[in-house]
Design an enzyme around this catalytic site. Structure first.
Site, short mmCIF file in Angstrom:
data_model
loop_
_atom_site.label_atom_id
_atom_site.label_comp_id
_atom_site.label_asym_id
_atom_site.label_seq_id
_atom_site.Cartn_x
_atom_site.Cartn_y
_atom_site.Cartn_z
N TYR A 250 0.83 -1.21 0.00
CA TYR A 250 0.00 0.00 0.00
C TYR A 250 0.87 1.26 0.00
O TYR A 250 0.36 2.36 0.17
CB TYR A 250 -0.93 0.00 1.21
CG TYR A 250 -1.94 -1.14 1.19
CD1 TYR A 250 -1.90 -2.14 2.16
CD2 TYR A 250 -2.94 -1.19 0.22
CE1 TYR A 250 -2.82 -3.18 2.14
CE2 TYR A 250 -3.87 -2.23 0.20
CZ TYR A 250 -3.80 -3.22 1.17
OH TYR A 250 -4.72 -4.25 1.16
N TYR B 143 -11.42 -0.82 0.18
CA TYR B 143 -11.36 -0.38 1.59
C TYR B 143 -9.98 0.12 1.97
O TYR B 143 -9.78 0.67 3.05
CB TYR B 143 -11.79 -1.53 2.51
CG TYR B 143 -10.69 -2.47 2.96
CD1 TYR B 143 -10.29 -3.54 2.14
CD2 TYR B 143 -10.06 -2.32 4.18
CE1 TYR B 143 -9.28 -4.39 2.54
CE2 TYR B 143 -9.05 -3.18 4.61
CZ TYR B 143 -8.66 -4.21 3.76
OH TYR B 143 -7.65 -5.06 4.17
N ARG B 144 -9.03 0.00 1.05
CA ARG B 144 -7.64 0.33 1.38
C ARG B 144 -6.89 0.38 0.07
O ARG B 144 -7.26 -0.35 -0.86
CB ARG B 144 -7.10 -0.83 2.23
CG ARG B 144 -5.92 -0.55 3.09
CD ARG B 144 -5.70 -1.77 3.98
NE ARG B 144 -4.47 -1.64 4.72
CZ ARG B 144 -3.98 -2.56 5.54
NH1 ARG B 144 -4.64 -3.69 5.70
NH2 ARG B 144 -2.85 -2.37 6.16
#
Lengths: 523, 198
Positions: A92, A468-469
């Site tokens: 991420y 969600y991310r």
């Protein structure tokens, strides 16, 4: 390569800011040497050239007062600071900032375990505390509490929770288990949330909501403040623990297992963060792609069947556990087993059957809160493995899960990548994690991975799915998919941003939230 | 994964590679005789890595740590880097283990001094090296000439790599080789040193 400066900051201003930061935290905790220090703040798995996310400096304060001092310098010079905890959010973006030139505000030195309360089952930690750190502490002190950890042990508790991470025990919804925060606002104000708003509170880690609006969520996946302390609930060690695994022979069994398990989850017969992992995710713990297939593109179905046969895996592999006194586990197992036996060809395994299998061992550890790093083994699937995660939410519904799986799998194959994924069952949803794995030493693979990810965001949005991310590279694109009523939600975020951080110094661009002075300029 | 602490004896190791044509140009270099604390990692599940490890430890088996979970080694490398800022860490491991160990050591100011991938592709083995300029090309040549004995050759060359200076230079070589599918087919050799030691 020349080190980038923050946008709009002159070399003279930057030098002055660095000197002031050195006065605040000490020169040894301000890092400006690109080769010696700043390379460790780059994103090792970026699908773009990592210079797109290269910092100009990093600063590591130790105390709240030092954080306040850093923010004061940032305000004076309009210096963008990017906050990280342990900086291990790989897939991420890791420790890297959203844009080149930011100064990384590295909270690793704020690594105190402030309190552990065994009676009520909670800990209060600073951002630099990792799952491994807290686990070691509990073991050393003989405290009978379990942590719920993210898959990699080096992840930060505060960082993972504030990025909406999840785990695998009954306490797997990390944000739900968070209770109370200390936050430093951009103007240096220290705020205690929830019951912590009462001085000398005895319940700041016991009751989440305080009175008035519950604001803790505002400081997660956002740039409205710097979290410097967080309460987290911990599960009492149960009297019994029984992990199990079910291999499912057919691709379409994902629909069956999802629909059969949902009532068990809703009624908390299965209480933990159970999940269904695809064949390749599990296989990659033990073997590499080239051991089975050296052709181009995804592994063919015939080879997948051979891998499954060799490793005694299914096309899908369901992991869950029972907890509690033995009579309760025995009773619940009768219900679970009767449910699972409805799936033709399903095979059930316990620890005695799978011990020594790396895929089983690490899942069994995670479901009882033992941190480990085994999941990194996945990255040996391809040589030079790197990954970014595409993480849409699906309903905990068989047909919905199949639809999402097919959409992602088919696109992945179109771009010559394997589908490697898992569905982590939440309260009513599934967190679908597609691990887009590529050779990080191949420019071609990185480019294809980047393109694929962007296409998947659009595909998902058209079908009503949101993520969600996400990774730094895609925060703006995903923010734009949350555009109900002319982007009402993000316009509200921007209003909050302007009120709480008018100088726009805190993590500009995180989750597509830009300060007013930078809006419309992002790329 | 196998680990071992040792001391790198540069003069002894230099003589071990004297016969290597690829490094002949470096034989005449005067090496200082001193002991450098070292920490070695090798993937116990991989044949080449085991050969590499045995070169360091003679024929005695190295103590084995927890297989597949590098978490067991994170404390060890962190402690070593903290207590031996003049030390060297190197290994022949899976890429994922190198990634974790590299990032752990980076927190103590250690960075990559040398790195190479050893990648079996079909009937060939590709060594793709990033090494200090002075040794990059000779090392690449030596790996090619060593053929199946490349792990042992690499282990013997480590003292010279450790003492080499200069920016990292890339060199790549391909050797005909038979891939044993029981092995993962992709390894990384690497060396970490504290940033100030060059």
């Amino acid at each position: 390569m020349d080190k980038p400066l923050p946008q709009g900051i002159s070399p003279a201003t930057f030098a002055a800011a660095i000197a002031e930061l050195q006065t605040v935290v000490g020169a040894e905790y301000v890092f400006t040497d690109d080769r010696a220090h700043l390379r460790s703040y780059r994103d090792a798995y970026s699908t773009l050239d990592d210079s797109n996310f290269a910092p100009s400096a990093a600063v590591a304060p130790k105390t709240v007062e030092e954080v306040q001092g850093v923010l004061a310098v940032a305000r004076t010079h309009q210096l963008p600071v990017w906050t990280i905890s342990t900086g291990k959010n790989f897939a991420y973006g890791g420790p890297a900032p959203r844009k080149p030139g930011y100064v990384v505000l590295d909270l690793k030195r704020m690594n105190r375990i402030i309190e552990v309360n065994e009676k009520h089952g909670y800990a209060v930690v600073e951002p630099g505390v990792s799952y491994q750190d807290l686990y070691n502490y509990l073991q050393e002190k003989g405290i009978k509490l379990w942590i719920d950890c993210a898959a990699p042990a080096w992840g930060g508790i505060v960082g993972n929770t504030s990025d909406h991470g999840a785990g695998y025990t009954p306490y797997g919804d990390h944000l739900l288990m968070q209770c109370g925060m200390e936050v430093i606002l951009a103007d240096g104000t220290v705020v205690e949330t929830g019951m912590g708003g009462v001085p000398n509170s005895k319940t700041s880690s016991l009751y989440k909501y305080g009175i008035g609006p519950w604001v803790d969520g505002l400081f997660t996946q956002s740039n409205f403040g710097v979290i410097t302390k967080m309460g987290i609930w911990l599960m009492h060690e149960p009297p019994g623990y029984m992990p199990f695994m079910v291999t499912l022979p057919r691709e379409e069994d994902l629909e069956l297992i999802t629909d059969l398990v949902l009532p068990l989850k809703l009624n908390m017969v299965i209480a933990n963060g159970a999940l269904t992992a695809d064949l390749l995710w599990e296989s990659a713990m033990s073997v590499t792609k080239r051991q089975y297939y050296t052709g181009k593109g995804p592994v063919p179905d015939s080879i997948r069947r051979k891998i499954a046969s060799d490793l005694k895996l299914g096309m899908w592999n369901f992991y869950a556990a029972l907890y509690g006194p033995q009579p309760i586990m025995d009773n619940n197992w009768k219900i679970v087993e009767a449910t699972l036996r409805q799936i033709p060809g399903a095979k059930i395994y316990f620890d005695a059957d799978r011990k020594g299998d790396p895929g089983w061992d690490y899942r069994a550890k995670l479901m009882r809160g033992i941190p480990n790093m085994t999941e990194f083994s996945l990255l040996n699937w391809v040589g030079g493995g790197g990954h970014i995660n595409f993480s849409p939410i699906s309903a905990a519904d068989g047909k919905d899960s199949m639809k999402q799986f097919h959409m992602i799998r088919d696109r992945a194959h179109e771009y010559n990548f394997d589908y490697i994924g898992e569905f982590l069952i939440g309260w009513r949803d599934q967190h679908h994690i597609f691990m887009l794995m590529f050779d990080r030493l191949s420019d071609d693979e990185k480019q294809r991975a980047h393109e694929l990810f962007g296409v998947l965001i659009n595909d998902a949005a058209k079908l009503g799915y949101g993520e969600y991310r996400t990774h730094l590279s895609f925060m703006d694109q995903i923010a734009d998919t949350y555009n109900y009523n002319d982007r009402a939600l993000w316009r509200m975020h921007e209003t909050l941003k302007d009120a709480l951080d008018p100088d726009g110094i805190l993590s500009p661009g995180k989750m597509g939230i830009w300060p007013e002075r930078m809006r419309g300029q992002q790329s | 994964m196998l680990t071992r602490r040792a001391f790198l004896k540069s003069t002894v190791a230099a003589s071990a590679i004297a016969g290597s044509t690829g490094l002949a140009a470096l034989q005449s270099k005067r090496l200082e005789s001193h002991d450098i604390p070292t920490l070695v990692f090798a993937d116990e599940n991989n044949l080449q890595a085991t050969l590499f490890a045995n070169t360091w430890n003679g024929s005695a088996p190295l103590p084995s740590a927890t297989a597949r979970d590098v978490a067991g080694q994170m404390g060890e490398i962190d402690n070593f880097c903290r207590t031996h800022p003049d030390g060297i860490v190197f290994g022949l491991t899976r890429d994922s283990d190198f990634f974790v160990l590299e990032h752990t050591a980076a927190q103590r100011g250690f960075s990559v001094h040398y790195r190479a991938t050893h990648d079996f592709r079909g009937a060939a083995l590709v060594h793709d090296i990033d090494a200090p300029h002075a040794v990059a090309l000779p090392l690449s040549t030596s790996l090619q000439q060593a053929r199946a004995a490349w792990p042992q050759m690499l282990a013997s060359a480590l003292p010279l790599i450790a003492q080499a200076q200069g920016t990292l230079t890339r060199a790549k070589t391909t050797v005909a080789a038979t891939y044993n599918r029981a092995d993962s087919g992709y390894l990384v050799s690497w060396m970490l040193k504290a940033n100030s030691t060059g």
